[in-house]
Design a protein around this motif. Structure first.
Motif, PDB file in Angstrom:
ATOM      1  N   ASN A 139       6.827   0.121  -0.090  1.00  0.00           N
ATOM      2  CA  ASN A 139       6.099  -0.357  -1.472  1.00  0.00           C
ATOM      3  C   ASN A 139       6.186  -1.915  -1.381  1.00  0.00           C
ATOM      4  OD1 ASN A 139       8.705  -0.824  -2.073  1.00  0.00           O
ATOM      5  ND2 ASN A 139       9.146   1.241  -3.047  1.00  0.00           N
ATOM      6  N   ILE A 171      -3.133   1.591  -0.658  1.00  0.00           N
ATOM      7  CA  ILE A 171      -2.280   2.394  -1.429  1.00  0.00           C
ATOM      8  C   ILE A 171      -1.254   1.468  -2.028  1.00  0.00           C
ATOM      9  CG2 ILE A 171      -0.720   4.243  -1.368  1.00  0.00           C
ATOM     10  CD1 ILE A 171      -2.447   5.305   1.187  1.00  0.00           C
ATOM     11  N   THR A 172      -0.670   0.664  -1.214  1.00  0.00           N
ATOM     12  CA  THR A 172       0.294  -0.374  -1.898  1.00  0.00           C
ATOM     13  C   THR A 172      -0.226  -1.819  -1.756  1.00  0.00           C
ATOM     14  OG1 THR A 172       1.490  -0.557   0.189  1.00  0.00           O
ATOM     15  CG2 THR A 172       2.360   1.076  -1.181  1.00  0.00           C
ATOM     16  N   GLY A 175      -2.429  -1.629  -4.557  1.00  0.00           N
ATOM     17  CA  GLY A 175      -1.574  -0.917  -5.962  1.00  0.00           C
ATOM     18  C   GLY A 175      -0.568  -1.859  -6.512  1.00  0.00           C
ATOM     19  N   GLU A 177       2.629  -2.454  -8.795  1.00  0.00           N
ATOM     20  CA  GLU A 177       3.796  -1.734  -9.063  1.00  0.00           C
ATOM     21  C   GLU A 177       4.805  -2.781  -9.891  1.00  0.00           C
ATOM     22  OE1 GLU A 177       3.781   1.935  -6.076  1.00  0.00           O
ATOM     23  OE2 GLU A 177       5.161   0.635  -5.484  1.00  0.00           O
ATOM     24  N   SER A 271       4.204   3.925   2.533  1.00  0.00           N
ATOM     25  CA  SER A 271       3.969   4.620   1.088  1.00  0.00           C
ATOM     26  C   SER A 271       4.191   6.242   1.141  1.00  0.00           C
ATOM     27  CB  SER A 271       2.655   4.393   0.936  1.00  0.00           C
ATOM     28  OG  SER A 271       1.721   5.026   1.397  1.00  0.00           O
ATOM     29  N   THR A 272       3.701   6.916   2.086  1.00  0.00           N
ATOM     30  CA  THR A 272       4.100   8.309   1.983  1.00  0.00           C
ATOM     31  C   THR A 272       5.513   8.860   2.023  1.00  0.00           C
ATOM     32  OG1 THR A 272       1.979   8.577   3.404  1.00  0.00           O
ATOM     33  CG2 THR A 272       3.048  10.509   3.096  1.00  0.00           C
ATOM     34  N   THR A 275       6.092   9.609  -1.533  1.00  0.00           N
ATOM     35  CA  THR A 275       5.555  10.750  -2.037  1.00  0.00           C
ATOM     36  C   THR A 275       6.373  11.934  -1.703  1.00  0.00           C
ATOM     37  OG1 THR A 275       3.369   9.921  -2.076  1.00  0.00           O
ATOM     38  CG2 THR A 275       3.529  12.219  -2.357  1.00  0.00           C
TER      39      THR A 275
ATOM     40  N   GLN B  36       2.473   1.676 -12.155  1.00  0.00           N
ATOM     41  CA  GLN B  36       1.496   1.853 -11.107  1.00  0.00           C
ATOM     42  C   GLN B  36       0.116   1.821 -11.494  1.00  0.00           C
ATOM     43  OE1 GLN B  36       1.839   5.424  -8.431  1.00  0.00           O
ATOM     44  NE2 GLN B  36       3.384   4.523  -7.461  1.00  0.00           N
ATOM     45  N   THR B  63       6.153   8.046  -5.922  1.00  0.00           N
ATOM     46  CA  THR B  63       4.916   8.880  -5.250  1.00  0.00           C
ATOM     47  C   THR B  63       3.693   7.926  -4.976  1.00  0.00           C
ATOM     48  OG1 THR B  63       3.523  10.792  -5.480  1.00  0.00           O
ATOM     49  CG2 THR B  63       3.906   9.481  -7.566  1.00  0.00           C
ATOM     50  N   HIS B  64       2.942   8.143  -4.031  1.00  0.00           N
ATOM     51  CA  HIS B  64       1.717   7.638  -3.842  1.00  0.00           C
ATOM     52  C   HIS B  64       0.588   8.318  -3.899  1.00  0.00           C
ATOM     53  CE1 HIS B  64       4.486   4.101  -2.868  1.00  0.00           C
ATOM     54  NE2 HIS B  64       3.993   3.422  -3.682  1.00  0.00           N
TER      55      HIS B  64
END
Lengths: 389, 189
Positions: A139, A171-172, A175, A177, A271-272, A275, B36, B63-64
């Protein structure tokens, strides 16, 4: 004092570069470039850093100019992704042999064709064999800290190798955060300045960089490069300990999450892995003992340590976000390699997911875990997550 | 409120869903929340349907994955509601669907097939009147925070100022704040 900010992953990299304050940043701002240099250019324009920015006409030139600046003695950086990395390839491959400690953030994205600029790891997985250090990040927080670690690691006199610091495209990368940016003075003291013992602009001590080395010496020079790579693991931990004093965090080769008593483990990058941690917690709450191993330092690959971490796991699934057509997927191949020395080997399964930005959900990871727990695996078969039939 | 509050925004490229998602996330950030905000990037060109996501939580968000079961969905363009499954994953008991339209709730119920709580709002009208452009993101946000109470109005106003002052100037910041407040006042909670 540290400051919390709402940042995209690319902004987090730019913040690290702000604190690193490189002498030179080279940029070719066009698709598929990332916003990293755009954010950084604002710091330059606002006088927050005293970096010299050099706009160039292609990614090939971007890496060429970065090499020139680094050879001259500067701390020089550029950023890339996807096709950009592909275009600069010729020069990228030359950097380790030149022993120039260039740190390059790479926002992982797919390679054409078909045309696609979304997340997967095909770009940097194509660059695993040429001698760059590679660090993957989950991240924005991790990519920021990995940048700080990488600059010291690359420039260490026992290393002097370039490093790529990865995060997942969009995704990051895009994204936003919460990211904790650590105290400027402390970070600046940690990263210091580059002090090469030899450099081209040191006219009192002339030296040659990038000469011709025919069959008589080329092999020997390449062998030295491998020796430098062997030093990386030890120095990575040393510098990580030093960085811990600022951040309060640890910098292992990989993150182990609920691994110790696990009946099934998934290995996945970037990033996964976040999750997957949520999936692990959900399944643990249901009484299923599953765990995660997230590699961070991918080159050099910590075979011995990974083997020790995975030796008692009955079944392991490796999720790759790229393919190595005609061969095992890149992360899977390393895990399989790492386990060869064991007498009693875990069962293994290779999964490929998310190519070209295809989404992956907790439900997909849960399905993979359940398949692993069922024991219905085949270590010679590549299975696909999220692929339409 | 569940552990992570999740908002999905459907819009057309150019309507500001990405900044809408970011303004919401940054407002929650100011409240000390974990946030997020991420858009789904298609082959983006003006007018194409886009999706943006916001997560707000008291705990670190790991989570992404894209948001599967949103708590609230914002539709910035009623035309999308007929062609994109905007209510997908939205719970009919607790879920909230807010649509930028001049049509009635009944009509939107038919178009979306969503039988839960629907709110309608002429966000385009508000934006056109104040700013002379179809930028419904800020009014839509005004309605969302009124209906759900996830962040106070004042904080969103501050974030709008921080975001737009340098780029758009004082006059446009004022107009945006007016749009936010107008939608906030009009929306029934």
């Amino acid at each position: 004092m540290s400051t919390w900010k709402p940042l995209s992953g690319t902004q987090a990299v730019a913040e690290a570069m702000r604190q690193i304050n490189p002498d030179v940043v080279v940029a070719y701002p066009i698709t598929p470039q990332t916003p990293i240099v755009e954010f950084f250019a604002q710091y330059v324009a606002n006088g927050i850093v005293d970096t010299e920015t050099i706009p160039v006409e292609s990614e090939h030139s971007a890496m060429s100019a970065t090499v020139g600046a680094a050879a001259a003695g500067a701390r020089a950086m550029c950023a890339t992704a996807s096709q950009g990395l592909a275009l600069m390839w010729e020069v990228v491959a030359a950097v380790p042999g030149l022993r120039l400690p260039i740190v390059m953030p790479v926002v992982n994205r797919a390679l054409s064709a078909p045309i696609n600029i979304h997340c997967d790891h095909s770009d940097t997985m194509g660059a695993t064999t040429i001698g760059w250090i590679q660090i993957f990040s989950e991240n924005g927080q991790e990519v920021y800290e990995n940048m700080l670690l990488a600059i010291r690691l690359a420039e260490h006199p026992d290393v002097l190798l370039p490093a790529m610091v990865m995060q997942d495209g969009f995704i990051t990368g895009h994204g936003v955060e919460n990211v904790e940016i650590f105290d400027n003075d402390k970070v600046r003291a940690f990263v210091g300045t580059r002090n090469p013992d030899r450099y081209l602009l040191d006219v009192e001590h002339p030296y040659t960089i990038g000469p011709l080395a025919l069959p008589d010496y080329y092999f020997e020079i390449k062998r030295q490069q491998e020796e430098a790579m062997k030093h990386v693991k030890k120095i990575y931990l040393e510098i990580g300990k030093e960085l811990s004093k600022i951040t309060g965090k640890e910098y292992p080769y990989f993150e182990s999450y609920k691994l110790d008593d696990a009946d099934a483990v998934i290995v996945v990058l970037s990033s996964t892995a976040g999750t997957a941690k949520d999936t692990v917690d959900k399944m643990r709450a249901e009484g299923k003992k599953v765990g995660l191993l997230k590699p961070k330092l991918f080159r050099p690959f910590p075979y011995k340590e990974v083997r020790a971490a995975l030796k008692d796991v009955p079944v392991i699934g490796v999720l790759d976000r790229s393919m190595a057509f005609g061969a095992y997927a890149p992360v899977y191949a390393e895990i399989k390699n790492a386990l060869f020395e064991l007498d009693k080997k875990p069962k293994l399964q290779s999964y490929v997911f998310g190519l070209g930005g295809k989404d992956i959900f907790k439900s997909d990871i849960e399905k993979a875990f359940n398949e692993l727990l069922s024991g219905e695996v085949n270590s010679e078969e590549e299975r696909y997550i999220g692929l339409r039939g | 409120m569940k552990e992570i509050y999740e908002v999905r925004m459907h819009a057309r490229a150019g309507q500001g869903a990405k900044s809408g998602s970011q303004l919401l996330a940054e407002s929650a950030f100011k409240l000390g929340k974990w946030i997020q905000s991420f858009p789904e990037y298609g082959s983006e060109r003006r007018g194409a349907p886009t999706v943006s996501y916001t997560r707000i939580s008291d705990k670190r968000i790991r989570t992404h994955e894209p948001i599967v079961n949103p708590d609230a969905v914002l539709v910035f363009d009623q035309g999308i509601a007929g062609s994109v499954p905007v209510a997908q994953g939205l719970c009919e008991e607790q879920g909230i669907l807010i649509i930028n339209t001049t049509k009635s709730v009944e009509e939107m119920k038919k178009i979306t097939g969503f039988n839960g709580k629907i709110y309608t709002l002429d966000a385009t009208g508000i934006s056109l009147k104040l700013l002379d452009v179809d930028a419904p993101n800020v009014p839509m946000l005004g309605a969302l925070i009124k209906i759900t109470n996830i962040v106070p109005l004042k904080i969103v106003e501050d974030v709008i100022k921080e975001h737009f002052l340098v780029r758009l100037g004082e006059e446009k910041v004022k107009k945006n704040k007016e749009g936010l407040r107008k939608a906030w006042e009009e929306a029934s909670s």
